[in-house]
Design an enzyme around this catalytic site. Structure first.
Site, short mmCIF file in Angstrom:
data_model
loop_
_atom_site.label_atom_id
_atom_site.label_comp_id
_atom_site.label_asym_id
_atom_site.label_seq_id
_atom_site.Cartn_x
_atom_site.Cartn_y
_atom_site.Cartn_z
N SER A 40 -4.79 5.43 -1.54
CA SER A 40 -4.69 6.57 -2.81
C SER A 40 -5.44 7.12 -2.67
CB SER A 40 -5.17 5.95 -3.85
OG SER A 40 -5.01 5.75 -5.39
N TYR A 97 -9.46 -0.55 -8.91
CA TYR A 97 -8.68 0.10 -7.97
C TYR A 97 -9.35 1.11 -7.28
CZ TYR A 97 -4.05 2.38 -7.36
OH TYR A 97 -3.36 2.86 -6.71
P1 NDP Z 1 5.23 0.27 -8.00
O1 NDP Z 1 4.78 -0.72 -9.03
O2 NDP Z 1 6.36 0.47 -7.75
O3 NDP Z 1 5.68 -0.69 -6.82
C1 NDP Z 1 4.29 -1.86 -6.60
C2 NDP Z 1 5.11 -2.22 -5.02
O4 NDP Z 1 4.47 -3.77 -5.38
C3 NDP Z 1 6.74 -3.55 -6.08
O5 NDP Z 1 7.78 -3.88 -5.48
C4 NDP Z 1 5.32 -4.73 -6.38
O6 NDP Z 1 7.11 -4.98 -6.63
C5 NDP Z 1 5.09 -5.16 -5.40
N1 NDP Z 1 4.24 -6.34 -6.19
C6 NDP Z 1 3.20 -6.01 -6.13
N2 NDP Z 1 2.25 -7.04 -6.44
C7 NDP Z 1 3.10 -7.79 -5.25
C8 NDP Z 1 2.63 -9.27 -5.05
N3 NDP Z 1 1.69 -10.12 -5.22
N4 NDP Z 1 2.86 -9.68 -3.88
C9 NDP Z 1 4.45 -8.72 -2.90
N5 NDP Z 1 4.52 -7.60 -3.45
C10 NDP Z 1 3.77 -6.88 -4.73
O7 NDP Z 1 4.26 1.87 -7.44
P2 NDP Z 1 4.21 2.34 -6.25
O8 NDP Z 1 5.79 1.94 -5.12
O9 NDP Z 1 4.03 4.00 -6.77
O10 NDP Z 1 3.33 1.69 -5.48
C11 NDP Z 1 3.18 1.73 -4.39
C12 NDP Z 1 1.80 1.55 -3.06
O11 NDP Z 1 1.91 2.59 -3.48
C13 NDP Z 1 0.47 0.53 -4.01
O12 NDP Z 1 -0.65 0.22 -2.84
C14 NDP Z 1 -0.24 1.48 -5.62
O13 NDP Z 1 -1.30 1.19 -5.05
C15 NDP Z 1 0.06 2.70 -3.60
N6 NDP Z 1 -0.66 4.10 -4.77
C16 NDP Z 1 0.27 4.92 -5.65
C17 NDP Z 1 0.68 6.04 -7.03
C18 NDP Z 1 0.94 6.24 -7.69
O14 NDP Z 1 0.50 7.35 -8.30
N7 NDP Z 1 1.93 5.79 -8.04
C19 NDP Z 1 -0.86 6.53 -6.16
C20 NDP Z 1 -1.74 6.25 -4.86
C21 NDP Z 1 -1.11 5.49 -4.50
P3 NDP Z 1 7.24 -6.99 -7.19
O15 NDP Z 1 6.88 -7.12 -8.35
O16 NDP Z 1 8.35 -6.66 -7.08
O17 NDP Z 1 6.53 -8.12 -6.66
#
Ligand code: NDP
Length: 241
Positions: free
Chosen positions: A137, A150
């Site tokens: 990030s 975070y």
């Molecule tokens: P979302 O919340 O849309 O996606 C997060 C995903 O992680 C979901 O599919 C969720 O699926 C999964 N997840 C969470 N916990 C677990 C777990 N214990 N095991 C397996 N899967 C898990 O957010 P984003 O798409 O934005 O995030 C994706 C990545 O991008 C993250 O690492 C985030 O830190 C990073 N990021 C996002 C930014 C933003 O502004 N959105 C900016 C910079 C980085 P489920 O709940 O079904 O398990």
């Protein structure tokens, strides 16, 4: 490196960046394994995508579920050419706000979860001379108030990835993607009210669509094996910090 037979494992494929990336890679001919905890979402996505997409319920904090997922990827798709550590949570709150379980969940998911997935899939990546993509990030470069844990997880991802890059080259390419604000449900899960409002407001006014990041990742993967885009920081143009 655009290869219609490549197999990509995407963690956190049930929403946001992971979901967009699954669509993008299938569009490029990849077979994808969609991992997440919310099974119904990844099953629906796998049906929509076709092309051998499989949905595997897995929690990156539960090593046994990741081991079972790797066995299915090996058996049903012939092993992973690409692993994308995308699963993550952003449960921001002031450090002193007693959100201890949220802090622990971020470390266990974002940092230890990525390490578990990598360790479990490493033999498959070695066998395929594959690619590892770690989603960090902009918060792995800057550390605003309220983002202490975070940011710690994302700075951790960056340091770990750099050591892995040195250790695993030249067989496995290691890439770190550092998105700025992306319009996803990430901030909807924040439990500290003020932090949640601020993060949702920022998302609604600044963020780029998840497809922008998915396209950057697909581009990085498509480069010839002789080069690696080691670290890519992508902000919406309107994002200052
Ligand atoms: P979302 O919340 O849309 O996606 C997060 C995903 O992680 C979901 O599919 C969720 O699926 C999964 N997840 C969470 N916990 C677990 C777990 N214990 N095991 C397996 N899967 C898990 O957010 P984003 O798409 O934005 O995030 C994706 C990545 O991008 C993250 O690492 C985030 O830190 C990073 N990021 C996002 C930014 C933003 O502004 N959105 C900016 C910079 C980085 P489920 O709940 O079904 O398990």
């Amino acid at each position: 490196m655009s290869n219609p037979n490549r197999v990509a494992v995407i963690t956190g494929a049930s929403s946001g960046i992971g979901e967009a990336l699954a669509r993008e890679l299938v569009g490029e001919g990849y077979h994808v394994a969609l991992l997440a905890r919310r099974l119904e979402r990844i099953v629906a996505l796998s049906h929509e995508l076709g092309n051998g997409a499989i949905a595997i319920q897995a929690d990156v904090t539960d090593r046994e579920s990741v081991v079972a997922a790797a066995a299915r990827v090996q058996h049903e798709l012939g092993g992973a050419d690409v692993v994308i550590n995308n699963a993550g949570v952003m449960l921001t709150a002031p450090f002193g706000s007693e959100k201890r379980s949220e802090h622990r969940q971020m470390v266990e998911t974002n940092l230890l979860g990525a390490m578990t997935v990598t360790e479990v899939f490493l033999d498959q990546l070695r066998a395929k001379k594959g690619d590892l993509v770690n989603i960090s990030s902009v918060a792995g470069r800057v550390a605003p108030a309220g983002f202490a844990v975070y940011s710690a997880t994302k700075w951790g991802i960056n340091g770990w990835s750099e050591a892995l890059r040195v250790e695993l080259q030249p067989d496995i390419r290691v890439m770190v993607i550092e998105p700025g604000a992306v319009a996803t449900e990430l901030s909807d899960h924040i439990t500290h009210d003020e932090s949640k409002r601020a993060a949702q407001d920022y998302r609604d006014n600044v963020a780029m669509p998840a497809t922008d990041i998915a396209q950057v990742i697909a581009f990085a993967l498509s480069r010839p094996k002789r080069i690696t885009l080691n670290e890519i920081l992508v902000r919406p143009t309107v994002q200052a910090m």
